[in-house]
Design a protein around this motif. Structure first.
Motif, short mmCIF file in Angstrom:
data_model
loop_
_atom_site.label_atom_id
_atom_site.label_comp_id
_atom_site.label_asym_id
_atom_site.label_seq_id
_atom_site.Cartn_x
_atom_site.Cartn_y
_atom_site.Cartn_z
N LEU A 28 0.81 -1.22 0.00
CA LEU A 28 0.00 0.00 0.00
C LEU A 28 0.84 1.27 0.00
CD1 LEU A 28 -2.87 -0.98 2.45
CD2 LEU A 28 -3.08 -0.46 0.02
N CYS A 29 2.09 1.16 0.41
CA CYS A 29 2.94 2.35 0.42
C CYS A 29 4.25 2.02 -0.30
CB CYS A 29 3.15 2.84 1.87
SG CYS A 29 4.57 2.11 2.69
N PRO A 30 5.11 2.99 -0.51
CA PRO A 30 6.31 2.74 -1.32
C PRO A 30 7.27 1.70 -0.73
CG PRO A 30 5.91 5.09 -1.11
CD PRO A 30 4.96 4.42 -0.18
N ARG A 31 7.04 1.25 0.47
CA ARG A 31 7.91 0.21 1.05
C ARG A 31 7.70 -1.14 0.39
NH1 ARG A 31 11.83 2.81 3.92
NH2 ARG A 31 10.92 4.56 5.01
N ASN A 32 6.47 -1.36 -0.15
CA ASN A 32 6.16 -2.61 -0.88
C ASN A 32 6.59 -3.87 -0.12
OD1 ASN A 32 5.01 -1.37 -3.19
ND2 ASN A 32 7.07 -0.87 -3.93
N CYS A 33 6.22 -3.98 1.14
CA CYS A 33 6.70 -5.08 1.97
C CYS A 33 6.21 -6.45 1.50
CB CYS A 33 6.28 -4.86 3.42
SG CYS A 33 6.94 -3.35 4.12
N GLY A 34 4.96 -6.54 1.02
CA GLY A 34 4.44 -7.82 0.56
C GLY A 34 4.09 -8.78 1.70
N VAL A 35 3.81 -8.28 2.88
CA VAL A 35 3.45 -9.16 4.00
C VAL A 35 1.93 -9.31 4.07
CG1 VAL A 35 5.47 -8.59 5.39
CG2 VAL A 35 3.41 -7.18 5.60
N ASN A 36 1.50 -10.39 4.73
CA ASN A 36 0.06 -10.63 4.88
C ASN A 36 -0.42 -10.02 6.19
OD1 ASN A 36 -2.55 -11.50 5.12
ND2 ASN A 36 -2.13 -13.59 4.46
N ARG A 37 -0.94 -8.83 6.11
CA ARG A 37 -1.37 -8.14 7.33
C ARG A 37 -2.69 -8.68 7.86
NH1 ARG A 37 -0.70 -1.89 6.31
NH2 ARG A 37 -1.71 -1.89 8.38
N LEU A 38 -3.44 -9.38 7.02
CA LEU A 38 -4.67 -10.00 7.54
C LEU A 38 -4.31 -11.11 8.52
CD1 LEU A 38 -7.03 -10.13 4.42
CD2 LEU A 38 -6.86 -8.39 6.20
N LYS A 39 -3.10 -11.63 8.40
CA LYS A 39 -2.61 -12.64 9.36
C LYS A 39 -1.68 -11.99 10.39
CE LYS A 39 -3.20 -16.75 6.64
NZ LYS A 39 -2.58 -17.83 5.87
N ASN A 40 -1.78 -10.68 10.47
CA ASN A 40 -0.99 -9.91 11.44
C ASN A 40 0.52 -9.99 11.22
OD1 ASN A 40 -2.69 -8.31 12.95
ND2 ASN A 40 -3.36 -10.05 14.19
N GLN A 41 0.94 -10.37 10.00
CA GLN A 41 2.36 -10.21 9.69
C GLN A 41 2.61 -8.72 9.55
OE1 GLN A 41 2.91 -12.32 6.02
NE2 GLN A 41 2.76 -14.35 6.98
N SER A 42 3.75 -8.27 9.98
CA SER A 42 3.97 -6.83 9.84
C SER A 42 5.26 -6.53 9.08
CB SER A 42 3.97 -6.15 11.21
OG SER A 42 4.97 -6.71 12.02
N GLY A 43 5.19 -5.46 8.33
CA GLY A 43 6.34 -5.02 7.54
C GLY A 43 7.01 -3.84 8.20
N PHE A 44 7.51 -2.94 7.38
CA PHE A 44 8.26 -1.78 7.89
C PHE A 44 7.44 -1.00 8.91
CE2 PHE A 44 9.93 2.48 7.91
CZ PHE A 44 11.30 2.31 7.78
N CYS A 45 6.13 -0.88 8.66
CA CYS A 45 5.29 -0.05 9.56
C CYS A 45 4.84 -0.79 10.81
CB CYS A 45 4.07 0.49 8.81
SG CYS A 45 2.91 -0.79 8.32
N ARG A 46 5.16 -2.07 10.90
CA ARG A 46 4.85 -2.87 12.10
C ARG A 46 3.36 -2.88 12.45
NH1 ARG A 46 8.50 -0.37 16.37
NH2 ARG A 46 8.44 1.44 15.00
N SER A 47 2.51 -2.70 11.43
CA SER A 47 1.07 -2.67 11.68
C SER A 47 0.42 -3.88 11.06
CB SER A 47 0.46 -1.41 11.06
OG SER A 47 1.08 -0.28 11.61
N GLY A 48 -0.52 -4.48 11.78
CA GLY A 48 -1.18 -5.68 11.30
C GLY A 48 -2.57 -5.39 10.76
N ARG A 49 -3.52 -6.22 11.16
CA ARG A 49 -4.88 -6.15 10.61
C ARG A 49 -5.63 -4.90 11.07
NH1 ARG A 49 -8.99 -4.83 9.36
NH2 ARG A 49 -10.90 -5.97 8.81
N PHE A 50 -5.41 -4.50 12.32
CA PHE A 50 -6.22 -3.40 12.87
C PHE A 50 -5.39 -2.15 13.14
CE2 PHE A 50 -8.58 -7.26 13.97
CZ PHE A 50 -9.79 -6.96 13.33
N ALA A 51 -6.09 -1.03 13.20
CA ALA A 51 -5.43 0.24 13.49
C ALA A 51 -5.10 0.32 14.98
CB ALA A 51 -6.35 1.40 13.11
#
Ligand code: SF4
Length: 298
Positions: A28-51
């Motif tokens: 969603l942002c220029p970091r392009n992490c490619g992690v599955n946030r619906l499974k609470n994997q977190s990328g550079f922003c360390r954010s998962g499914r919920f705010a």
């Protein structure tokens, strides 16, 4: 509020669903992490499914055009897709202080701010949490939210995501932090910041145009912020040239309040406030190239 039309047409729901789907492989942002946030994997922003929300209140310290008499209904989210070593909100952006909440609770926060007389809903650092914001917006609009929406960000935005949310936000309020990528990498871990921020802000301006103010209150448009850094690390003249290239009526808040926070003490270049001379030099340049909105004319 622009978004009500999209809500009535069913477009808001479609955009929300697209963004939630994107969380499965988050780019969603220029970091392009490619992690599955619906499974609470977190990328550079360390954010998962919920705010995660740190705080919310009617803020009287924002630009006067956002504040009016009732304040700007500001919601501070935890975490960030930048990593600024001098961040004044480091307890949120770096340490992630806040509470994880679901969409219905975030919607309630927006409605509470409206009830208390806020002139707008001001989402601070929404970039990595945009899917969750839209999820909550749908609920809040259904329940009567009708305030202008402010996208208050660090400028490190993905062009494609901005295209997708065209029509949702009334006011874009991005920072332009740097015009030099080496500096952006050193202090925010964003090696392509300058190209990214220019493309993002051109798209924001295309969507909402110059800032429109009615009876002293901002209704729609682009409000840019530029914090002057010590030793001209922000490359302020180049930033202002870009802002001027958008429009002579661009609104830019040229800010002088830099003070060393977080890790700034580790870098001699940023371990001090700016001087009056540094501030005046930037203001004089802004005036010289014709800019005239959003900063103190001295
Ligand atoms: S929003 Fe977060 S997880 Fe998604 S690409 Fe950006 S930094 Fe990575």
């Amino acid at each position: 509020m622009n978004c009500i039309k999209l809500y009535k047409e069913g477009q808001l729901k479609k955009i929300k669903e697209t963004l939630l789907e994107e969380l499965k492989n988050c780019k969603l942002c220029p970091r392009n992490c490619g992690v599955n946030r619906l499974k609470n994997q977190s990328g550079f922003c360390r954010s998962g499914r919920f705010a995660k929300v740190n705080s919310f209140f009617c803020h009287f310290g924002e630009e006067p055009e956002l504040v009016g008499s009732g304040g700007s209904g500001t919601i501070f989210f935890a975490y960030c897709n930048l990593a600024c070593q001098y961040c004044q909100n480091y307890t949120l952006s770096h340490y992630g202080e806040g509470d994880i909440i679901e969409a219905s609770e975030l919607a309630k926060i927006m409605l509470t701010l409206q009830k208390y007389g806020a002139h707008n809903i001001n989402f601070v650092t929404p970039t990595h949490i945009i899917a969750q914001i839209l999820e909550a917006l749908e609920i809040a609009i259904e329940a009567g939210l009708n305030l202008p929406l402010v996208y208050n960000c660090g400028g490190y935005e993905k062009f494609e995501t901005l295209k997708l949310i065209d029509g949702i936000f009334d006011i874009y309020m991005p920072d332009i932090k740097y015009s030099d990528n080496l500096v952006a990498q050193k202090f925010s871990l964003a090696p392509n910041y300058w190209e990214v921020v220019q493309a993002a802000i051109r798209e924001m301006h295309r969507q909402v145009g110059d800032l429109v103010i009615q009876n002293g209150i901002a209704k729609r448009g682009l409000l840019i912020r530029h914090l002057i850094l010590p030793n001209n690390l922000g490359g302020s003249f180049k930033v202002l040239d870009f802002v001027r290239s958008l429009s002579i009526n661009s609104y830019i808040n040229i800010m002088d309040q830099y003070h060393p926070c977080y890790n700034a003490y580790k870098f001699s270049q940023i371990n001090r406030c700016i001087t009056e001379e540094e501030y005046i030099t930037v203001i004089e340049y802004a005036k010289k190239i014709g800019l005239h909105r959003g900063f103190k004319i001295i």
